[in-house]
Design an enzyme around this catalytic site. Structure first.
Site, PDB file in Angstrom:
ATOM      1  N   HIS A  20       0.832  -1.208   0.000  1.00  0.00           N
ATOM      2  CA  HIS A  20       0.000   0.000   0.000  1.00  0.00           C
ATOM      3  C   HIS A  20       0.864   1.254   0.000  1.00  0.00           C
ATOM      4  CE1 HIS A  20      -4.389  -0.907   0.704  1.00  0.00           C
ATOM      5  NE2 HIS A  20      -3.834  -2.044   0.367  1.00  0.00           N
ATOM      6  N   ASP A 109      -4.487   6.510   3.033  1.00  0.00           N
ATOM      7  CA  ASP A 109      -4.650   5.085   2.760  1.00  0.00           C
ATOM      8  C   ASP A 109      -5.796   4.519   3.603  1.00  0.00           C
ATOM      9  OD1 ASP A 109      -2.966   2.577   1.573  1.00  0.00           O
ATOM     10  OD2 ASP A 109      -4.090   2.040   3.378  1.00  0.00           O
TER      11      ASP A 109
HETATM   12  N1  UDP Z   1       7.968  -5.747  -4.426  1.00  0.00           N
HETATM   13  C1  UDP Z   1       9.292  -5.530  -4.738  1.00  0.00           C
HETATM   14  N2  UDP Z   1      10.197  -6.497  -4.408  1.00  0.00           N
HETATM   15  C2  UDP Z   1       9.857  -7.639  -3.772  1.00  0.00           C
HETATM   16  C3  UDP Z   1       8.491  -7.858  -3.454  1.00  0.00           C
HETATM   17  C4  UDP Z   1       7.581  -6.901  -3.797  1.00  0.00           C
HETATM   18  O1  UDP Z   1       9.650  -4.517  -5.326  1.00  0.00           O
HETATM   19  O2  UDP Z   1      10.727  -8.476  -3.523  1.00  0.00           O
HETATM   20  C5  UDP Z   1       6.985  -4.690  -4.738  1.00  0.00           C
HETATM   21  C6  UDP Z   1       6.255  -4.947  -6.033  1.00  0.00           C
HETATM   22  O3  UDP Z   1       6.955  -4.396  -7.120  1.00  0.00           O
HETATM   23  C7  UDP Z   1       4.939  -4.255  -5.771  1.00  0.00           C
HETATM   24  C8  UDP Z   1       4.734  -4.382  -4.264  1.00  0.00           C
HETATM   25  O4  UDP Z   1       6.006  -4.698  -3.731  1.00  0.00           O
HETATM   26  O5  UDP Z   1       5.027  -2.886  -6.107  1.00  0.00           O
HETATM   27  C9  UDP Z   1       3.766  -5.487  -3.892  1.00  0.00           C
HETATM   28  O6  UDP Z   1       2.479  -4.994  -4.065  1.00  0.00           O
HETATM   29  P1  UDP Z   1       1.276  -5.904  -4.514  1.00  0.00           P
HETATM   30  O7  UDP Z   1       0.075  -5.035  -4.583  1.00  0.00           O
HETATM   31  O8  UDP Z   1       1.597  -6.623  -5.750  1.00  0.00           O
HETATM   32  O9  UDP Z   1       1.152  -6.987  -3.384  1.00  0.00           O
HETATM   33  P2  UDP Z   1       1.142  -6.923  -1.776  1.00  0.00           P
HETATM   34  O10 UDP Z   1       2.550  -6.949  -1.352  1.00  0.00           O
HETATM   35  O11 UDP Z   1       0.431  -5.649  -1.382  1.00  0.00           O
HETATM   36  O12 UDP Z   1       0.398  -8.162  -1.407  1.00  0.00           O
END
Ligand code: UDP
Length: 475
Positions: A20, A109
């Site tokens: 988020h 948020d």
């Molecule tokens: N992300 C990243 N590196 C990682 C894991 C996640 O940069 O090793 C970033 C990914 O690019 C995205 C966010 O973390 O922007 C994850 O958001 P998403 O909405 O896909 O999933 P959430 O983590 O909220 O379940």
């Protein structure tokens, strides 16, 4: 760009960490690039994650800053409590800051559940950021208003979500717990949503036009995404979210050694915790598919001693990593990966994802089709958008919505993993069509955020509305 004297002042209050926080930081940078004086409100620990990106923006003249609260919520608190951490320690610092320096509007948020009341009491224009697109909102609203879930004979009985332009089937097992048991969850979110000024959404019109129209008919909504596209330099892309804890050069060198369009990227986002048994099924499925992959193994469920940052926990099948290394078939990484850089690499052909909205949009922007493996939040709706509306992905066959820390009732077996991987990665007419479609959408995403594009126009429109409100107040 220097702020004009009449530029509006916007505050952005992202959630502390995870999926988020990342798009909200990008959204602040987007509005700053449109000339709004943008300030991100953050805790000291979290500010460290994006401090460098904001410094670069400041050096290039963007009117953007970080205000750091004295109270802190650390990464350790976050990893213990997950996305439901209580952030109300920030209530008083926020209230005092708003009293001292009231902005023209604040974007909040949805997880700061206490914040709307404070902001409303101070009479500040409040805009909600919910972190997902229009499609899941339409699915949720129509289920909530028109489906009697108790009438279904079982959790697995399919029903059609009414009033949608596409035929979308759901089951109760795929629905978030707040929809399944509404009586246990008073819908304060809906209340805040209804009486706020509007919503800023990380999406773009051409991705989901019917659903954007649906939302915009019912409330003020500005679709300003994909906000990740504001990360233009390699440095920005590397450090986005937080600086990588894996050796990004090693990762890029490995990808550079692969043929274009040959590698599957596997990652389940920033909060998902897979149980060891599920990791094993993924490993066996990947190995059996005989496809090349790069797998970022996230946190492991029910293993407090596990430490993903230094990889001390190993729950993969015996010898798996060594075999993959020797055959040069797979790279297993532990820690925080530079996802944008990986997805945009020419070697990447597909993305096995949990369908988090950021990952979904990032895959779309990179023109990479997906294997969908939803787990939680609105991810089962995102899966439907990806595979049935946009037709840019294949489903692995996950059926059960899980809270981030609840027990897994069933695992997705290795055969399903193998089959989905082959379907996406092995050449076929169907896979080629998906690839063509997602590349066309990627082009539309790029156009949306450029001058003349719909997201560019929506960001400008919001700024003009806020300016109008300020003028009206001054009269
Ligand atoms: N992300 C990243 N590196 C990682 C894991 C996640 O940069 O090793 C970033 C990914 O690019 C995205 C966010 O973390 O922007 C994850 O958001 P998403 O909405 O896909 O999933 P959430 O983590 O909220 O379940």
């Amino acid at each position: 760009m220097a702020p004009e004297t009449d530029s509006i002042e916007m505050f952005f209050f992202p959630f502390v960490g995870g999926g988020h926080q990342i798009p909200m930081i990008d959204a602040a940078r987007v509005f700053a690039s449109h000339g709004a004086k943008s300030t991100i409100l953050a805790t000291p620990s979290n500010a460290l994650h994006f401090h460098n990106s904001i410094s670069h923006d400041q050096q290039s003249g963007l009117p953007i800053a970080i205000h750091t609260f004295s109270a802190d919520i650390s990464d350790t608190d976050m990893s213990a409590a997950g996305p439901f951490i209580d952030s109300s320690a920030l209530l008083e610092p926020l209230r005092l800051f708003l009293l001292q320096r009231p902005p023209d509007c604040i974007v909040i948020d949805m997880f700061h559940r206490w914040a709307p009341d404070i902001v409303d009491q101070l009479g500040i224009t409040r805009i909600l950021f919910n972190g997902h697109g229009c499609f899941p909102r339409c699915v949720t609203e129509n289920i909530r208003n028109h489906v009697t879930l108790e009438n279904l004979s079982s959790d697995s009985e399919p029903f059609v979500v009414p009033n949608l332009p596409h035929r979308i089937e759901m089951t109760r097992s795929r629905l978030p717990v707040f929809l399944r048991n509404p009586s246990q969850f008073p819908d304060r979110m809906k209340q805040w949503d209804d009486n706020g000024f509007g919503i800023v959404t990380n999406s773009f019109y051409d991705l989901e036009p019917d659903y954007a129209d649906y939302v915009k008919k019912r409330k003020k909504a500005w679709l300003v995404g994909p906000v990740s596209l504001c990360n233009r330099t390699a440095e920005d892309k590397t450090e986005r979210g937080k600086p990588p804890t894996i050796d990004e050069q090693k990762c890029l060198n490995w990808l550079n050694s692969k043929k274009p369009n040959s590698v599957l990227y596997v990652s389940f986002g920033s909060v998902a915790r897979l149980p060891p048994g599920q990791l094993k099924e993924i490993a066996f499925g990947l190995e059996a598919s005989d496809q090349t992959f790069i797998w970022v193994v996230g946190c492991i469920r029910n293993n407090p001693s596990e430490n993903k940052e230094n990889g001390s926990g190993n729950f993969l099948p015996e010898g798996f990593e060594q075999r993959m290394k020797e055959k040069n078939k797979g790279l297993v990484l532990r820690g925080w990966a530079p996802q944008l850089l990986i997805l945009e690499h020419a070697a990447i052909k597909g993305f096995m994802t949990h369908c988090g909205w950021n990952s979904t949009l990032e895959s779309v922007c990179a023109g990479v089709p997906m294997i969908t493996w939803p787990l939680s939040a609105e991810q089962f709706s995102n899966e439907k958008l990806i595979t049935e509306v946009l037709k840019i992905g294949v489903q692995v066959g996950s059926r059960e919505w899980l809270s981030w820390n609840s027990e897994w009732k069933e695992l997705v077996g290795r055969e399903k993993v193998e089959s989905a991987v082959k379907k996406l990665m092995v050449e076929s007419e169907e896979a080629e069509e998906m690839r063509t479609r997602v590349k066309e959408i990627a082009e539309k995403a790029r156009r949306a955020v450029e001058e003349g594009g719909t997201s560019y126009a929506d960001a400008e429109a919001l700024i003009q509305e806020i300016k109008g409100r300020r003028l009206a107040r001054q009269d």
